[in-house]
Design a protein around this motif. Structure first.
Motif, PDB file in Angstrom:
ATOM      1  N   UNK A  12      76.839  -8.358  -5.974  1.00  0.00           N
ATOM      2  CA  UNK A  12      75.224  -7.316  -5.578  1.00  0.00           C
ATOM      3  C   UNK A  12      75.582  -6.629  -5.139  1.00  0.00           C
ATOM      4  N   UNK A  13      75.013  -5.415  -4.956  1.00  0.00           N
ATOM      5  CA  UNK A  13      75.045  -4.403  -4.430  1.00  0.00           C
ATOM      6  C   UNK A  13      73.352  -3.831  -4.039  1.00  0.00           C
ATOM      7  N   UNK A  14      73.525  -4.066  -3.018  1.00  0.00           N
ATOM      8  CA  UNK A  14      71.360  -3.543  -2.296  1.00  0.00           C
ATOM      9  C   UNK A  14      71.581  -2.602  -1.572  1.00  0.00           C
ATOM     10  N   UNK A  15      70.559  -2.098  -1.215  1.00  0.00           N
ATOM     11  CA  UNK A  15      70.039  -1.274  -0.158  1.00  0.00           C
ATOM     12  C   UNK A  15      68.894  -0.876   0.100  1.00  0.00           C
ATOM     13  N   UNK A  16      69.070  -1.945   0.876  1.00  0.00           N
ATOM     14  CA  UNK A  16      67.274  -1.971   1.377  1.00  0.00           C
ATOM     15  C   UNK A  16      66.033  -0.945   1.588  1.00  0.00           C
ATOM     16  N   UNK A  17      67.178  -0.243   2.219  1.00  0.00           N
ATOM     17  CA  UNK A  17      66.183   1.526   2.583  1.00  0.00           C
ATOM     18  C   UNK A  17      65.393   0.906   1.454  1.00  0.00           C
ATOM     19  N   UNK A  18      66.445   1.648   0.058  1.00  0.00           N
ATOM     20  CA  UNK A  18      65.601   2.356  -0.778  1.00  0.00           C
ATOM     21  C   UNK A  18      65.373   1.576  -2.056  1.00  0.00           C
ATOM     22  N   UNK A  19      65.082   0.437  -1.368  1.00  0.00           N
ATOM     23  CA  UNK A  19      64.443  -0.685  -3.071  1.00  0.00           C
ATOM     24  C   UNK A  19      62.912  -1.028  -2.620  1.00  0.00           C
ATOM     25  N   UNK A  20      62.154  -0.841  -3.989  1.00  0.00           N
ATOM     26  CA  UNK A  20      60.803  -0.419  -4.098  1.00  0.00           C
ATOM     27  C   UNK A  20      60.227  -2.323  -3.258  1.00  0.00           C
ATOM     28  N   UNK A  21      59.213  -2.421  -2.876  1.00  0.00           N
ATOM     29  CA  UNK A  21      58.441  -2.718  -1.694  1.00  0.00           C
ATOM     30  C   UNK A  21      57.227  -3.283  -3.342  1.00  0.00           C
ATOM     31  N   UNK A  22      56.973  -4.802  -2.953  1.00  0.00           N
ATOM     32  CA  UNK A  22      56.089  -5.425  -4.173  1.00  0.00           C
ATOM     33  C   UNK A  22      54.915  -6.335  -3.739  1.00  0.00           C
ATOM     34  N   UNK A  23      53.696  -6.581  -3.858  1.00  0.00           N
ATOM     35  CA  UNK A  23      52.643  -7.516  -3.475  1.00  0.00           C
ATOM     36  C   UNK A  23      53.239  -8.735  -4.332  1.00  0.00           C
ATOM     37  N   UNK A  24      53.311  -9.999  -3.845  1.00  0.00           N
ATOM     38  CA  UNK A  24      53.709 -11.062  -4.904  1.00  0.00           C
ATOM     39  C   UNK A  24      52.193 -11.230  -5.700  1.00  0.00           C
ATOM     40  N   UNK A  25      51.595 -11.019  -5.642  1.00  0.00           N
ATOM     41  CA  UNK A  25      50.251 -11.137  -6.632  1.00  0.00           C
ATOM     42  C   UNK A  25      50.724 -10.236  -7.858  1.00  0.00           C
TER      43      UNK A  25
END
Length: 184
Positions: A12-25
């Motif tokens: 996997x290749x992740x860049x935490x800075x660019x990931x979308x943040x979503x509420x679990x709901x």
């Protein structure tokens, strides 16, 4: 420190800075193919962590970060509290399931470890046998939901950060970064 067993490597290749943040709901019905989890225990941690890692491995392939022992941040000199053992886990699910189903599986696993949320709320010193938190999920979104025969090119895979868990606690950040840097 708890030794980490050898597991299958998955890239996997992740860049935490660019990931979308979503509420679990907002994601309850999303199909989840992988997750990054935070495990924690402050009571018989070695026993309960080992048990949950086995249960998680039954759901798919897992990769483990180093386990860390951390003081309870609510502990004071006047009211000391037991340390937590924390570990992050990358879980590649054998079969995709909805986030809602995954959350229920984790609640059930906590219950099987005798997690007593009501008792915890009533006492100043909480004995947490097992806590499983979802930090990130990888969703599988079909480009063409009308076709039953989908090629891998027709499935969009996206990593999402659980907004209610971000920013990560220091031990979570270290665990996630360790898993990302080893190219799980």
């Amino acid at each position: 420190m708890i030794a980490k067993p050898m597991m299958h490597k998955t890239s996997i290749d992740l860049n935490l800075e660019t990931l979308k943040k979503c509420m679990p709901e907002q994601l309850q019905t999303q199909s989840v193919t992988a997750a990054l989890l935070a495990l924690g225990s402050n009571y018989q941690a070695e026993h309960y962590l080992s048990r949950v890692r086995e249960d998680l491995a039954a759901l798919g392939e897992i990769q483990l970060s180093t386990a860390f022992e951390n003081p309870d941040f609510t502990s004071t000199e006047a009211q000391p509290k037991p340390d937590y053992t924390n570990q992050c886990v990358y879980l590649l699910l054998t079969v995709p399931i909805s986030l809602q189903q995954l959350q229920q599986i984790f609640k059930d696993l906590e219950g099987e470890c005798h997690r007593q949320r009501l008792t915890e709320a009533q006492t100043p010193i909480k004995k947490v046998t097992m806590d499983i938190d979802i930090l990130l999920i990888r969703t599988a979104l079909n480009k063409n939901s009308l076709s039953n025969k989908m090629s891998s090119k027709q499935i969009i895979s996206e990593w999402l950060i659980m907004a209610d868990r971000y920013p990560f606690k220091a031990h979570e950040e270290v665990g996630v970064e360790e898993l990302i840097s080893t190219k799980i």
